[in-house]
Design a protein around this motif. Structure first.
Motif, PDB file in Angstrom:
ATOM      1  N   ASP A 197       0.907  -1.260   0.144  1.00  0.00           N
ATOM      2  CA  ASP A 197       0.245  -0.062  -0.072  1.00  0.00           C
ATOM      3  C   ASP A 197       1.318   1.119  -0.119  1.00  0.00           C
ATOM      4  O   ASP A 197       0.971   2.659   0.892  1.00  0.00           O
ATOM      5  CB  ASP A 197      -0.700  -0.458   1.255  1.00  0.00           C
ATOM      6  N   THR A 223       1.407   1.083  -5.536  1.00  0.00           N
ATOM      7  CA  THR A 223       0.257   0.696  -5.769  1.00  0.00           C
ATOM      8  C   THR A 223      -0.838   1.153  -5.473  1.00  0.00           C
ATOM      9  O   THR A 223      -2.046   0.858  -6.339  1.00  0.00           O
ATOM     10  CB  THR A 223       0.107  -0.113  -4.236  1.00  0.00           C
ATOM     11  N   TYR A 277      -8.758  -3.646  -5.017  1.00  0.00           N
ATOM     12  CA  TYR A 277      -7.190  -3.769  -4.507  1.00  0.00           C
ATOM     13  C   TYR A 277      -6.605  -4.963  -4.846  1.00  0.00           C
ATOM     14  O   TYR A 277      -6.923  -5.600  -4.733  1.00  0.00           O
ATOM     15  CB  TYR A 277      -8.429  -4.428  -3.379  1.00  0.00           C
ATOM     16  N   GLU A 304     -11.483  -3.711   1.980  1.00  0.00           N
ATOM     17  CA  GLU A 304     -10.554  -3.069   3.205  1.00  0.00           C
ATOM     18  C   GLU A 304      -9.784  -3.388   4.032  1.00  0.00           C
ATOM     19  O   GLU A 304      -8.814  -3.865   4.369  1.00  0.00           O
ATOM     20  CB  GLU A 304     -10.815  -1.728   2.574  1.00  0.00           C
ATOM     21  N   GLU A 333      -6.619  -5.987   5.345  1.00  0.00           N
ATOM     22  CA  GLU A 333      -5.351  -5.284   5.807  1.00  0.00           C
ATOM     23  C   GLU A 333      -5.470  -6.308   7.602  1.00  0.00           C
ATOM     24  O   GLU A 333      -6.064  -6.072   9.067  1.00  0.00           O
ATOM     25  CB  GLU A 333      -5.752  -3.989   6.439  1.00  0.00           C
ATOM     26  N   SER A 373      -6.232   0.961   7.389  1.00  0.00           N
ATOM     27  CA  SER A 373      -6.006   2.038   6.381  1.00  0.00           C
ATOM     28  C   SER A 373      -6.947   3.048   6.971  1.00  0.00           C
ATOM     29  O   SER A 373      -6.179   4.182   6.499  1.00  0.00           O
ATOM     30  CB  SER A 373      -7.220   1.360   5.158  1.00  0.00           C
ATOM     31  N   LEU A 408      -1.952  -8.330   1.085  1.00  0.00           N
ATOM     32  CA  LEU A 408      -1.690  -7.188   0.238  1.00  0.00           C
ATOM     33  C   LEU A 408      -0.150  -7.819  -0.694  1.00  0.00           C
ATOM     34  O   LEU A 408       1.023  -8.162   0.046  1.00  0.00           O
ATOM     35  CB  LEU A 408      -0.472  -5.949   1.364  1.00  0.00           C
TER      36      LEU A 408
END
Length: 381
Positions: free
Chosen positions: A30, A34, A51, A204, A208, A214, A234
């Motif tokens: 991220d 990214t 994503y 999201e 994570e 985030s 990720l």
């Protein structure tokens, strides 16, 4: 092999991007690369959010979580696909219900979906084989009628579309792959396309490790914590840096692959006319991406001989999937709905020809060899 089945394309900007990422001191997920890749995918596909993930498999696993799969739920999907399509849902306790594919596209036969639906069905998973879109109008209509979610396995479908819409952007969720065997590559890598706005925030969090990290980094909460299930999906910033170089050249890569695909298709009409092979068919509403060129031969024995003979010439051709319904774990974990005639034929008879950017100089020799093996003569006589 003088002519391998696949050779990953490198644009020339990948190393410079990776060096930039290293110099920035930001190599975990991220980061800026990214973000660039995600925004590019959102703009190109029209999805709500894109994503990046560390693989297409990871994107599928996220999709299964977002579909809220519970033990005993049923998921309808084709048997002629890669194991990740089923595994992502089996990991959540789902029962894969396998249906046959269409003879013309090797995509799920939409006419068989309704007959596979039970009161336990929760999701329809379509696979856009070879970057050729399924009949998404019909699939979405069935899904709406029965209140089901639709997940597109568009691992092979980057830069392809159905009815003017990018593959992966039509169902509730879409899954892409950037594995080295795909058109646009990052070594390993993938992306989840979220098309239902109601799923974006949870996606999201799942990505994570089930935290609202985030939101913390955006300053929306004063600390982050564990709020849901999840995992580490990720990719590193180094992977994203590589991918960014590929995405910038995506149109050119697709054009060059299509030129190779079209050359195969024109030249191998003679083999089809002679009854020695069937060529792919592209429905009118589909704009494909030249992901693969395959032939369907008359029998397993013909395919085995074909692959061995071309190998002796230094040309690597390969078969594709062992149908999941006939695999050891597929027999244990899933069930079939209806017959599997076309799936079984594909498993025994389909063969893929080399197709990669840079093949152009050697493609004529490949075509000559293929026609000689199938028809007993060189191309053109």
């Amino acid at each position: 092999m003088k002519v391998p089945f696949n050779r990953p394309f490198v644009s020339g900007q990948e190393l410079a991007n990776i060096a930039e990422a290293l110099a920035s001191g930001r190599v975990a997920g991220d980061g800026p690369f990214t973000a660039r890749c995600s925004r590019w995918l959102e703009a190109y596909t029209g999805c709500v959010r894109a994503y990046l993930t560390h693989s297409g498999t990871a994107a599928l696993e996220m999709a299964a979580l977002l579909c809220d799969i519970q033990p005993g739920d049923e998921v309808i999907l084709p048997s002629y696909t890669f194991v990740s399509t089923a595994n992502a849902f089996v990991l959540r306790g789902a029962v894969p219900v396998f249906v046959d594919v269409r003879r013309d596209t090797m995509n799920i036969d939409e006419a068989l979906i309704s007959g596979a639906i039970t009161n336990r069905t929760k999701v329809i998973v379509v696979v856009h084989y070879a970057g050729v879109g399924c009949d998404m109008d019909r699939v979405m209509s069935i899904a709406r009628e029965h209140g089901l979610m639709v997940v597109e396995d568009a691992a092979q479908g980057v830069m392809a579309s159905y009815g003017g819409q990018a593959l992966g952007s039509i169902g509730h969720l879409g899954c892409l792959s950037f594995h080295e065997t795909k058109n646009i590559v990052s070594g390993e890598g993938g992306a989840l396309l979220v098309n239902d706005p109601g799923l974006s925030q949870r996606a999201e969090v799942l990505r994570e490790k089930g935290t609202n990290r985030s939101r913390f980094f955006r300053g929306e909460v004063d600390k982050y914590t564990w709020v849901d299930v999840g995992s580490s999906y990720l990719p590193s910033e180094l992977i994203a840096a590589f991918l960014w170089a590929q995405l910038q050249g995506a149109e050119d890569i697709t054009t060059r692959r299509m030129d190779i695909w079209n050359a195969y298709h024109a030249a191998l009409a003679v083999a089809e006319s002679a009854g020695q092979a069937s060529r792919p068919e592209i429905p009118d509403k589909c704009r494909h991406n030249g992901h693969m060129y395959y032939l369907t031969l008359p029998s397993l024995a013909d395919r085995t001989k074909f692959i061995a003979t071309l190998r002796s010439c230094g040309i690597q051709t390969v078969f594709h999937y062992v149908p999941l319904h006939s695999s050891p774990f597929g027999l244990k974990a899933g069930r079939i709905s209806g017959g599997m005639r076309n799936t079984n034929t594909a498993g025994d008879c389909l063969v893929r020809l080399p197709l990669w950017v840079g093949l152009e100089e050697e493609q004529g020799a490949v075509i000559d060899a293929v026609i000689e093996v199938l028809c007993g003569e060189r191309a053109g006589g």
